[in-house]
Design a protein around this motif. Structure first.
Motif, PDB file in Angstrom:
ATOM      1  N   CYS A  37       0.793  -1.241  -0.004  1.00 13.37           N
ATOM      2  CA  CYS A  37       0.018   0.109   0.066  1.00 13.37           C
ATOM      3  C   CYS A  37       0.831   1.224  -0.032  1.00 13.37           C
ATOM      4  CB  CYS A  37      -0.990  -0.098   1.239  1.00 13.37           C
ATOM      5  SG  CYS A  37      -2.020  -1.240   1.384  1.00 13.37           S
ATOM      6  N   GLY A  38       2.048   1.152   0.110  1.00 19.48           N
ATOM      7  CA  GLY A  38       2.911   2.384   0.132  1.00 19.48           C
ATOM      8  C   GLY A  38       2.529   3.074   1.125  1.00 19.48           C
ATOM      9  N   ILE A  39       2.657   2.538   2.578  1.00 22.29           N
ATOM     10  CA  ILE A  39       2.197   3.645   3.626  1.00 22.29           C
ATOM     11  C   ILE A  39       3.377   3.388   4.560  1.00 22.29           C
ATOM     12  CG2 ILE A  39      -0.392   3.347   3.274  1.00 22.29           C
ATOM     13  CD1 ILE A  39       0.059   1.128   5.630  1.00 22.29           C
ATOM     14  N   MET A  40       3.335   4.098   5.568  1.00 24.55           N
ATOM     15  CA  MET A  40       4.430   3.837   6.817  1.00 24.55           C
ATOM     16  C   MET A  40       3.381   3.151   7.896  1.00 24.55           C
ATOM     17  SD  MET A  40       5.954   7.929   6.740  1.00 24.55           S
ATOM     18  CE  MET A  40       6.593   7.582   8.333  1.00 24.55           C
ATOM     19  N   GLY A  41       4.306   2.250   8.437  1.00 25.56           N
ATOM     20  CA  GLY A  41       3.424   1.473   9.691  1.00 25.56           C
ATOM     21  C   GLY A  41       4.637   1.165  10.597  1.00 25.56           C
ATOM     22  N   CYS A  42       4.110   0.767  11.799  1.00 23.13           N
ATOM     23  CA  CYS A  42       5.107   0.548  12.762  1.00 23.13           C
ATOM     24  C   CYS A  42       4.485  -0.434  13.720  1.00 23.13           C
ATOM     25  CB  CYS A  42       5.938   1.563  13.586  1.00 23.13           C
ATOM     26  SG  CYS A  42       4.756   2.694  14.513  1.00 23.13           S
ATOM     27  N   ALA A  43       5.292  -1.089  14.442  1.00 17.69           N
ATOM     28  CA  ALA A  43       4.668  -1.785  15.706  1.00 17.69           C
ATOM     29  C   ALA A  43       5.644  -1.950  16.911  1.00 17.69           C
ATOM     30  CB  ALA A  43       4.351  -3.310  15.254  1.00 17.69           C
ATOM     31  N   ILE A  44       5.051  -1.884  18.023  1.00 19.90           N
ATOM     32  CA  ILE A  44       5.865  -2.041  19.140  1.00 19.90           C
ATOM     33  C   ILE A  44       5.229  -3.067  20.041  1.00 19.90           C
ATOM     34  CG2 ILE A  44       6.764  -0.930  21.613  1.00 19.90           C
ATOM     35  CD1 ILE A  44       5.804   1.884  20.012  1.00 19.90           C
ATOM     36  N   ILE A  45       6.072  -4.189  20.585  1.00 15.70           N
ATOM     37  CA  ILE A  45       5.579  -5.292  21.026  1.00 15.70           C
ATOM     38  C   ILE A  45       6.173  -5.491  22.218  1.00 15.70           C
ATOM     39  CG2 ILE A  45       4.983  -7.851  20.843  1.00 15.70           C
ATOM     40  CD1 ILE A  45       5.205  -7.272  17.608  1.00 15.70           C
ATOM     41  N   GLU A  78       9.893  -5.313  21.349  1.00 12.64           N
ATOM     42  CA  GLU A  78      10.402  -5.435  19.964  1.00 12.64           C
ATOM     43  C   GLU A  78       9.767  -4.273  19.242  1.00 12.64           C
ATOM     44  OE1 GLU A  78      10.801  -8.330  16.353  1.00 12.64           O
ATOM     45  OE2 GLU A  78      10.402  -9.252  18.456  1.00 12.64           O
ATOM     46  N   ILE A  79      10.573  -3.403  18.364  1.00 16.85           N
ATOM     47  CA  ILE A  79      10.139  -2.279  17.525  1.00 16.85           C
ATOM     48  C   ILE A  79      10.437  -2.812  15.977  1.00 16.85           C
ATOM     49  CG2 ILE A  79      10.579   0.081  17.262  1.00 16.85           C
ATOM     50  CD1 ILE A  79      11.303   0.310  20.039  1.00 16.85           C
ATOM     51  N   TRP A  80       9.228  -2.544  15.389  1.00 17.00           N
ATOM     52  CA  TRP A  80       9.394  -2.702  13.967  1.00 17.00           C
ATOM     53  C   TRP A  80       9.092  -1.622  13.041  1.00 17.00           C
ATOM     54  CZ3 TRP A  80       6.813  -2.348   9.474  1.00 17.00           C
ATOM     55  CH2 TRP A  80       7.346  -2.985   8.241  1.00 17.00           C
ATOM     56  N   PRO A  81       9.864  -1.144  12.153  1.00 14.32           N
ATOM     57  CA  PRO A  81      11.008  -1.748  11.489  1.00 14.32           C
ATOM     58  C   PRO A  81      12.151  -1.664  12.331  1.00 14.32           C
ATOM     59  CG  PRO A  81      10.163   0.414  10.428  1.00 14.32           C
ATOM     60  CD  PRO A  81       9.325   0.228  11.446  1.00 14.32           C
ATOM     61  N   SER A  82      12.196  -0.350  13.030  1.00 14.01           N
ATOM     62  CA  SER A  82      13.529  -0.289  13.745  1.00 14.01           C
ATOM     63  C   SER A  82      13.239   0.985  14.779  1.00 14.01           C
ATOM     64  CB  SER A  82      14.844   0.020  13.066  1.00 14.01           C
ATOM     65  OG  SER A  82      14.745   1.299  12.387  1.00 14.01           O
ATOM     66  N   PRO A  83      13.943   0.981  15.849  1.00  7.46           N
ATOM     67  CA  PRO A  83      13.729   2.227  16.593  1.00  7.46           C
ATOM     68  C   PRO A  83      13.878   3.761  15.973  1.00  7.46           C
ATOM     69  CG  PRO A  83      14.996   0.538  17.798  1.00  7.46           C
ATOM     70  CD  PRO A  83      14.725   0.070  16.488  1.00  7.46           C
TER      71      PRO A  83
END
Length: 90
Positions: free
Chosen positions: A39-47, A56-61
């Motif tokens: 989708c060409g968007i920015m996304g992140c996850a903090i688990i 755990e931080i995706w893609p990176s801190p």
């Protein structure tokens, strides 16, 4: 055939819970990666988990910091649209 609702509850066996967590975490990160790529968007996850000392931080801190800085630069009305709340402390 219709799918039946599954009752979600804590897995009592800790080793099974840990294995399930690792598998689901991997699947979640793959989905986020696919979504951002397709989708060409920015996304992140903090688990956060009880199994690891650090989240755990995706893609990176560094990328997370860039995304948050970009979000903070948005005008107030735009932030309200994305955050779902009008009273936040940025």
């Amino acid at each position: 055939m219709a799918r039946h609702k599954i009752k979600h509850e804590l897995i009592s066996n800790e080793s099974k819970r840990k294995v399930t967590f690792k598998k689901r975490k991997g699947d979640l990160l793959k989905k986020i990666d696919k979504l951002t790529t397709l989708c060409g968007i920015m996304g992140c996850a903090i688990i956060y988990s009880t199994f690891d000392n650090r989240p755990e931080i995706w893609p990176s801190p560094l990328e997370l910091t860039r995304m948050l800085d970009r979000f903070k630069e948005l005008p107030g009305e735009s932030k309200d649209k994305y955050s779902g709340s009008k009273d936040h402390s940025w």
